[in-house]
Design a protein around this motif. Sequence first.
Motif, mmCIF file in Angstrom:
data_model
loop_
_atom_site.group_PDB
_atom_site.id
_atom_site.type_symbol
_atom_site.label_atom_id
_atom_site.label_comp_id
_atom_site.label_asym_id
_atom_site.label_seq_id
_atom_site.Cartn_x
_atom_site.Cartn_y
_atom_site.Cartn_z
ATOM 1 N N VAL A 183 28.607 46.861 22.451
ATOM 2 C CA VAL A 183 28.373 45.983 23.613
ATOM 3 C C VAL A 183 27.909 44.602 23.156
ATOM 4 O O VAL A 183 28.412 43.570 23.629
ATOM 5 N N ALA A 184 26.947 44.562 22.246
ATOM 6 C CA ALA A 184 26.380 43.285 21.811
ATOM 7 C C ALA A 184 27.418 42.422 21.101
ATOM 8 O O ALA A 184 27.571 41.228 21.408
ATOM 9 N N LEU A 185 28.141 43.002 20.161
ATOM 10 C CA LEU A 185 29.111 42.220 19.388
ATOM 11 C C LEU A 185 30.320 41.821 20.234
ATOM 12 O O LEU A 185 30.831 40.699 20.108
ATOM 13 N N THR A 186 30.777 42.711 21.094
ATOM 14 C CA THR A 186 31.921 42.380 21.961
ATOM 15 C C THR A 186 31.559 41.280 22.939
ATOM 16 O O THR A 186 32.333 40.324 23.141
ATOM 17 N N ALA A 187 30.387 41.397 23.546
ATOM 18 C CA ALA A 187 29.960 40.381 24.522
ATOM 19 C C ALA A 187 29.722 39.033 23.842
ATOM 20 O O ALA A 187 30.099 37.979 24.380
ATOM 21 N N THR A 188 29.128 39.056 22.664
ATOM 22 C CA THR A 188 28.816 37.805 21.969
ATOM 23 C C THR A 188 30.073 37.085 21.508
ATOM 24 O O THR A 188 30.190 35.857 21.623
ATOM 25 N N GLU A 189 31.028 37.840 20.983
ATOM 26 C CA GLU A 189 32.231 37.236 20.403
ATOM 27 C C GLU A 189 33.409 37.161 21.377
ATOM 28 O O GLU A 189 34.493 36.731 20.980
ATOM 29 N N TRP A 190 33.219 37.546 22.625
ATOM 30 C CA TRP A 190 34.324 37.659 23.579
ATOM 31 C C TRP A 190 35.162 36.388 23.689
ATOM 32 O O TRP A 190 36.399 36.433 23.725
ATOM 33 N N SER A 191 34.494 35.266 23.734
ATOM 34 C CA SER A 191 35.208 33.994 23.921
ATOM 35 C C SER A 191 35.304 33.167 22.646
ATOM 36 O O SER A 191 35.747 32.011 22.701
ATOM 37 N N ASN A 192 34.898 33.730 21.520
ATOM 38 C CA ASN A 192 34.969 33.000 20.258
ATOM 39 C C ASN A 192 36.435 32.843 19.848
ATOM 40 O O ASN A 192 37.116 33.829 19.560
ATOM 41 N N ALA A 195 37.780 32.004 17.197
ATOM 42 C CA ALA A 195 38.071 32.380 15.813
ATOM 43 C C ALA A 195 37.970 33.880 15.568
ATOM 44 O O ALA A 195 38.284 34.346 14.469
ATOM 45 N N THR A 196 37.531 34.642 16.584
ATOM 46 C CA THR A 196 37.404 36.093 16.397
ATOM 47 C C THR A 196 38.085 36.849 17.535
ATOM 48 O O THR A 196 39.272 37.142 17.475
ATOM 49 N N LEU A 197 37.351 37.159 18.612
ATOM 50 C CA LEU A 197 37.914 37.969 19.696
ATOM 51 C C LEU A 197 38.693 37.166 20.721
ATOM 52 O O LEU A 197 39.493 37.737 21.480
ATOM 53 N N GLY A 198 38.470 35.869 20.760
ATOM 54 C CA GLY A 198 39.073 35.043 21.803
ATOM 55 C C GLY A 198 40.559 35.240 22.024
ATOM 56 O O GLY A 198 40.998 35.463 23.168
ATOM 57 N N PRO A 199 41.406 35.201 21.007
ATOM 58 C CA PRO A 199 42.859 35.300 21.210
ATOM 59 C C PRO A 199 43.360 36.704 21.539
ATOM 60 O O PRO A 199 44.539 36.865 21.889
ATOM 61 N N LEU A 200 42.522 37.736 21.447
ATOM 62 C CA LEU A 200 42.965 39.110 21.617
ATOM 63 C C LEU A 200 42.998 39.513 23.085
ATOM 64 O O LEU A 200 42.326 38.912 23.928
ATOM 65 N N SER A 201 43.767 40.545 23.385
ATOM 66 C CA SER A 201 43.790 41.111 24.731
ATOM 67 C C SER A 201 42.503 41.884 24.987
ATOM 68 O O SER A 201 41.738 42.172 24.051
ATOM 69 N N GLY A 202 42.267 42.274 26.235
ATOM 70 C CA GLY A 202 41.046 42.995 26.591
ATOM 71 C C GLY A 202 40.847 44.277 25.791
ATOM 72 O O GLY A 202 39.797 44.470 25.166
ATOM 73 N N PRO A 203 41.842 45.189 25.780
ATOM 74 C CA PRO A 203 41.681 46.421 24.984
ATOM 75 C C PRO A 203 41.486 46.143 23.502
ATOM 76 O O PRO A 203 40.705 46.836 22.835
ATOM 77 N N ALA A 204 42.196 45.138 22.977
ATOM 78 C CA ALA A 204 42.050 44.807 21.557
ATOM 79 C C ALA A 204 40.649 44.274 21.265
ATOM 80 O O ALA A 204 40.085 44.521 20.189
ATOM 81 N N LYS A 205 40.068 43.533 22.197
ATOM 82 C CA LYS A 205 38.715 43.024 22.012
ATOM 83 C C LYS A 205 37.713 44.179 21.924
ATOM 84 O O LYS A 205 36.815 44.174 21.071
#
Length: 446
Positions: A244-253, A255-265
């Motif tokens: 939860v912490a890492l997904t929420a923190t990096e959700w809009s980054n 360079a990391t999770l930003g370009p990925l789809s929801g399930p991939a994030k």
Amino acid sequence: MPAVLDRLRHPAQVVVTGFGSAVLVGTALLALPFATASGESAGWLTALFTATSAVCVTGLTVVDTVSHWSVFGEVVIAVLIQVGGLGIMTLATLFTVLVTGRIGLRARLFAQAETKALNMADVRRVVRDVVLFSLACESLAAIVLTARFATGYGESFGRALYLGIFHAVSAFNNAGFALWPDNLTRFVADPWVCLTIAAAVIVGGLGFPVVFELLRSWRRPDRWSLLTRITLTVTAVLLAAGTVALTATEWSNPATLGPLSGPAKVLAGFFAAVMPRTAGFNSLDIAQMYPSSWLVTDSLMLIGGGSAGTAGGIKVTTFGLLAFVVWAEMRGESRVNIGHRRLPESAQRQAVSLVVLGLCLIAVSTYTLLVLTPHSLDRVLFEVISAFGTAGLSTGITADVTPAGHLLLVLLMFTGRLGPLTLGSALALKERTRRYELPEEQVIVG
């Protein structure tokens, strides 16, 4: 050899000597010219760092594994990972059983120190089960990975099998060595690769006593030991909270999770929460994460995985025990009770000692590395905790550290794998028992 064993009367001393010998042998092999892709010797420091990282199942590297080492070098690394994961004394005890069909009392003591067996009479069965279970898990993971690499990424069967076996061994033993320059970032959205490796990491990091108890009585949770209950509960909480912490923190980054789809994030966030259990794989670029994510990862790496498993850190059981100690103190209770069991005072002292020694070592090492390198505190602290917790994750500064800094990281990896208390007891000349008690006096705390 018997004369050496006679001098090392404490089992912990033999464990330390065994791991140290494996590191030296690995260093010698990796320093050979044909261990590198270029045909030139890697140098003793690079060989020492890599061998220590492999034996201590850490995953930190000063050179790119796939481009720097030859196939021989990669095989040596895989063997060192396997040896370090199972434990020198576990393998030695197994060989004793196979050759002689019997185990002496001293060999049982040595194996008990490595496997954390609670009953010396069960050491032979424990060693056998540890080896068979490890090979079974690695084989299952290797089959899935081989099939995926062959069918999904166009690898030939031989190459896919090689990649599958190497990464299965690296994953189950919580090592984190990968045969791609970007580790596993190319598989960030692939559940077959990520979930298989994550499952191997979790199972290997639970600890063999917990796994064996679950296999025996998975239908009867009421019969589970205190160790199993604490390990499973704390592990589940840390995985959920970390995800939860890492997904929420990096959700809009971006360079990391930003370009990925929801399930991939969610998949990438879960994978990022599993790896600080001391596995060392990464499907996201750690260097591009926010500092707040580094702090979360620092905490997870420090705690690590289960006792008597392939994971490092102070262990989830230690963390759980301290949580109950604090809770009992806050409630004003003189005894620490967990469920229907009372926690021995010796276990409380061991947990406190382990954490205090670990934190002191991290603090001193962080200061030293800050003096030796120009990097910022957050990156250096991340590197130190990763080495001590044998996690193998890095913000990208490992190769840029000075030779003195590399030696410091080697010491941290070795100490973190064996544990401060094990290393300290191994260095002690003899055990001392106080034969008298002093008068008690209250001291103000806080």
